[in-house]
Motif scaffolding. Structure first.
Motif, mmCIF file in Angstrom:
data_model
loop_
_atom_site.group_PDB
_atom_site.id
_atom_site.type_symbol
_atom_site.label_atom_id
_atom_site.label_comp_id
_atom_site.label_asym_id
_atom_site.label_seq_id
_atom_site.Cartn_x
_atom_site.Cartn_y
_atom_site.Cartn_z
ATOM 1 N N VAL A 53 31.377 12.133 35.170
ATOM 2 C CA VAL A 53 30.736 12.118 36.178
ATOM 3 C C VAL A 53 30.234 13.570 36.732
ATOM 4 O O VAL A 53 29.015 13.498 37.042
ATOM 5 N N GLN A 54 31.173 14.420 36.683
ATOM 6 C CA GLN A 54 30.839 15.913 36.960
ATOM 7 C C GLN A 54 29.585 16.584 36.093
ATOM 8 O O GLN A 54 29.010 17.201 36.729
ATOM 9 N N GLU A 55 29.781 15.989 34.890
ATOM 10 C CA GLU A 55 28.706 16.359 33.865
ATOM 11 C C GLU A 55 27.253 15.783 34.221
ATOM 12 O O GLU A 55 26.547 16.356 34.043
ATOM 13 N N ALA A 56 27.388 14.695 34.685
ATOM 14 C CA ALA A 56 25.987 13.968 34.888
ATOM 15 C C ALA A 56 25.750 14.518 36.171
ATOM 16 O O ALA A 56 24.439 14.805 36.365
ATOM 17 N N VAL A 57 26.424 14.971 37.353
ATOM 18 C CA VAL A 57 26.017 15.504 38.532
ATOM 19 C C VAL A 57 25.302 16.922 38.428
ATOM 20 O O VAL A 57 24.439 17.202 38.927
ATOM 21 N N ALA A 58 25.715 17.451 37.161
ATOM 22 C CA ALA A 58 25.003 18.845 36.946
ATOM 23 C C ALA A 58 23.556 18.666 36.695
ATOM 24 O O ALA A 58 22.850 19.731 36.778
ATOM 25 N N GLN A 59 23.230 17.303 36.146
ATOM 26 C CA GLN A 59 21.706 17.046 35.869
ATOM 27 C C GLN A 59 20.949 16.123 36.783
ATOM 28 O O GLN A 59 20.173 15.475 36.663
ATOM 29 N N MET A 60 21.365 16.292 38.142
ATOM 30 C CA MET A 60 21.017 15.407 39.027
ATOM 31 C C MET A 60 19.509 15.657 39.464
ATOM 32 O O MET A 60 18.858 14.864 40.253
ATOM 33 N N ASN A 61 18.913 16.774 39.216
ATOM 34 C CA ASN A 61 17.664 17.115 39.289
ATOM 35 C C ASN A 61 16.764 16.272 38.446
ATOM 36 O O ASN A 61 15.531 16.319 38.397
ATOM 37 N N ARG A 62 17.344 15.559 37.363
ATOM 38 C CA ARG A 62 16.739 15.034 36.412
ATOM 39 C C ARG A 62 16.724 13.457 36.626
ATOM 40 O O ARG A 62 17.744 13.001 37.218
ATOM 41 N N PHE A 223 31.089 -3.233 37.781
ATOM 42 C CA PHE A 223 32.285 -2.357 37.543
ATOM 43 C C PHE A 223 32.748 -1.915 38.792
ATOM 44 O O PHE A 223 33.679 -0.955 38.866
ATOM 45 N N SER A 224 32.670 -2.630 39.788
ATOM 46 C CA SER A 224 33.186 -2.196 41.081
ATOM 47 C C SER A 224 34.617 -2.549 41.259
ATOM 48 O O SER A 224 35.195 -1.983 42.375
ATOM 49 N N LYS A 225 35.325 -3.593 40.793
ATOM 50 C CA LYS A 225 36.590 -4.153 41.060
ATOM 51 C C LYS A 225 37.345 -3.836 39.962
ATOM 52 O O LYS A 225 38.086 -2.775 40.265
ATOM 53 N N ALA A 226 37.604 -4.142 38.844
ATOM 54 C CA ALA A 226 38.604 -3.827 37.789
ATOM 55 C C ALA A 226 38.323 -2.458 37.442
ATOM 56 O O ALA A 226 39.390 -1.908 37.252
ATOM 57 N N TYR A 227 37.291 -1.875 37.392
ATOM 58 C CA TYR A 227 36.943 -0.561 36.746
ATOM 59 C C TYR A 227 36.997 0.514 37.867
ATOM 60 O O TYR A 227 36.680 1.751 37.565
ATOM 61 N N GLY A 228 37.020 0.062 39.099
ATOM 62 C CA GLY A 228 37.159 0.890 40.261
ATOM 63 C C GLY A 228 35.962 1.935 40.585
ATOM 64 O O GLY A 228 36.102 3.055 41.075
ATOM 65 N N LEU A 229 34.596 1.368 40.217
ATOM 66 C CA LEU A 229 33.576 2.199 40.484
ATOM 67 C C LEU A 229 32.475 1.713 41.635
ATOM 68 O O LEU A 229 31.644 1.918 41.614
ATOM 69 N N ALA A 230 33.492 1.005 42.844
ATOM 70 C CA ALA A 230 32.749 0.439 43.824
ATOM 71 C C ALA A 230 31.831 1.452 44.534
ATOM 72 O O ALA A 230 30.473 1.068 44.879
ATOM 73 N N GLY A 231 31.835 2.684 44.447
ATOM 74 C CA GLY A 231 30.892 3.683 44.984
ATOM 75 C C GLY A 231 29.801 4.085 44.393
ATOM 76 O O GLY A 231 28.640 4.780 44.632
ATOM 77 N N PHE A 232 29.713 3.839 43.160
ATOM 78 C CA PHE A 232 28.643 4.103 42.286
ATOM 79 C C PHE A 232 27.686 2.853 41.826
ATOM 80 O O PHE A 232 26.777 3.083 41.417
ATOM 81 N N ARG A 233 27.939 1.835 42.150
ATOM 82 C CA ARG A 233 26.908 0.562 42.383
ATOM 83 C C ARG A 233 26.546 0.216 40.764
ATOM 84 O O ARG A 233 25.279 0.585 40.481
ATOM 85 N N VAL A 234 27.230 -0.160 39.890
ATOM 86 C CA VAL A 234 26.604 -0.834 38.723
ATOM 87 C C VAL A 234 27.108 -2.092 38.175
ATOM 88 O O VAL A 234 28.686 -2.260 38.220
ATOM 89 N N GLY A 235 26.524 -2.850 37.797
ATOM 90 C CA GLY A 235 26.698 -4.455 37.279
ATOM 91 C C GLY A 235 25.892 -4.661 35.985
ATOM 92 O O GLY A 235 24.943 -3.900 35.947
ATOM 93 N N TYR A 236 26.302 -5.624 35.297
ATOM 94 C CA TYR A 236 25.521 -6.028 34.281
ATOM 95 C C TYR A 236 25.588 -7.870 34.213
ATOM 96 O O TYR A 236 26.566 -8.407 34.526
ATOM 97 N N ALA A 237 24.639 -8.317 33.700
ATOM 98 C CA ALA A 237 24.214 -9.577 33.510
ATOM 99 C C ALA A 237 24.343 -9.706 31.986
ATOM 100 O O ALA A 237 23.798 -9.038 31.004
ATOM 101 N N VAL A 238 24.997 -10.793 31.238
ATOM 102 C CA VAL A 238 24.789 -11.302 30.060
ATOM 103 C C VAL A 238 24.051 -12.729 30.024
ATOM 104 O O VAL A 238 24.520 -13.527 30.617
ATOM 105 N N ALA A 239 23.052 -12.892 29.163
ATOM 106 C CA ALA A 239 22.206 -14.140 29.260
ATOM 107 C C ALA A 239 21.453 -14.203 27.872
ATOM 108 O O ALA A 239 21.163 -13.217 27.450
ATOM 109 N N PRO A 240 21.153 -15.379 27.609
ATOM 110 C CA PRO A 240 20.135 -15.548 26.552
ATOM 111 C C PRO A 240 18.957 -14.809 26.794
ATOM 112 O O PRO A 240 18.452 -14.195 27.962
ATOM 113 N N SER A 258 21.959 8.048 37.133
ATOM 114 C CA SER A 258 22.618 8.657 36.023
ATOM 115 C C SER A 258 24.013 8.919 36.102
ATOM 116 O O SER A 258 25.079 8.695 34.982
ATOM 117 N N VAL A 259 24.640 9.303 37.312
ATOM 118 C CA VAL A 259 26.127 9.268 37.641
ATOM 119 C C VAL A 259 26.915 8.008 37.318
ATOM 120 O O VAL A 259 27.855 7.935 36.632
#
Length: 359
Positions: A53-62, A223-240, A258-259
């Protein structure tokens, strides 16, 4: 000319129910307070994830990679699915909004259990679709036969929340298979697996196997629950692939930062270590649920990272008593309270509350 004096939103906008987030803990002098109101993972981020995350933050201008290519590749490898069968978004809740938007015309029906995840009626109303709520059974489980019976010619989407938030029980694979056999093939069935990693039961749902057998099934995960990333807001769907493509078509450009992408990828790389933490939370859940039953509480079968108290008109009293003990719970007025599994001390206070609370 319409005669209106100012711009007016669509009529359905005024009908959207508000989302009520879990309240933060009240600061009490001399007492550590705990937030058990939002189903968050109480563990801090893993080493390695923080550095990514810290590495990604360093590129926050992109701008972030709009295609989330590295995250898609990591998810495809983890889930053993084609990249074309994936769609990422800002949490699984965003995917629910996108699914209703992509598959429902105004007035189309969306069937779901109730009480269930409170964002469902919000997403449905925002799309000018019609919510069809099917009451859960007395033990908090989905009444899947009743949900199948509620499907009409106007039904376009069915939402199955397993484990169910906030009541806790999960659907079995046998139950889901029987339900899918009764659902018309043109109706989209969304299996919301936000708490997938916490399930410990006989005949659990195998979401990936189910999606592979059906052309109308979408899995939503986070990724909010088991992965503990609730503050970063990322999820995914699997579908045909055609369904996943529809989700990607209505997704917000640059939605997943990016983060968030970096944190999710690093978390997948450390999945085994994270799942050890999930095992510890499940053990705490078992201790809490057992303790509650020993104290006379008939709590539903908990398969998420929370427990449910059926309280009716005593819900507000329970929430107030919890706050006095320095633990913040999530009350649903007139129905009950959901309490997350948190730190050991917080869970101990919940058991003390359950011991003395007059039902």
């Amino acid at each position: 000319m319409t005669g209106q004096s100012r711009p007016a939103p669509r009529p359905n906008i005024g009908l959207i129910p508000p989302y009520v987030a879990g309240r933060p803990p009240t600061v009490r002098p001399g007492m550590t307070s705990y937030k058990l109101s939002s189903n968050e993972n109480p563990y801090p981020p893993l080493p390695g994830v923080v550095e990514a995350v810290q590495e990604a933050v360093a590129q926050m201008n992109r701008y972030p990679d709009m295609g989330s290519a590295a995250l898609y590749a990591a998810l495809a490898e983890t889930c053993r699915v084609p990249v074309e069968d994936l769609s990422v978004a800002t949490g699984s809740v965003a995917l629910i909004y996108q699914l209703v938007q992509a598959f429902c015309e105004p007035g189309d029906e969306v069937v779901f259990a109730w009480r269930s995840f409170e964002a469902y009626p919000i997403a449905v109303t925002a799309a000018a679709a019609t919510a069809v709520r099917v009451p859960v059974l007395p033990d908090g489980r989905h009444d899947l036969p009743a949900m199948a019976a509620a499907i009409t010619d106007r039904t376009r989407v069915v939402l199955v929340c397993t484990p169910n938030n906030p009541t806790g029980p999960a659907v079995s694979q046998t139950e889901l298979d029987e339900f899918l056999a009764a659902v018309p093939p043109h109706v989209l069935v969304v299996v919301d697996e936000a708490y997938l990693e916490f399930v410990r039961m006989a005949d659990p749902v195998d979401g990936l196997a189910t999606y592979r057998r059906h052309q109308n099934v979408v899995l939503t995960r986070t990724f909010s629950k088991a992965y503990g990333l609730a503050g970063f807001r990322v999820g995914y769907a699997v579908a045909p692939a055609p369904l996943a493509a529809a989700l990607r078509a209505v997704s917000l450009p640059f939605g997943v930062s990016s983060v968030a992408q970096a944190a999710a990828i690093a978390s997948l790389e450390r999945r085994e270590e994270l799942l050890e933490r999930v095992d510890a939370l499940v053990a705490e859940r078992t201790r809490v649920a057992t303790g509650l039953r020993e104290r006379g509480w008939d709590v539903p079968q908990a398969q998420g990272n929370f427990v449910w108290f059926e309280l009716g008109e005593r819900t507000a009293d329970f929430a107030a008593a919890s706050e006095e003990l320095g633990i913040m719970v999530r009350p649903f007025a007139g129905e009950g309270a959901r309490v997350s599994i948190g730190e050991t001390e917080a869970n101990d206070r919940l058991l003390r509350l359950a011991e003395g609370f007059v039902r």
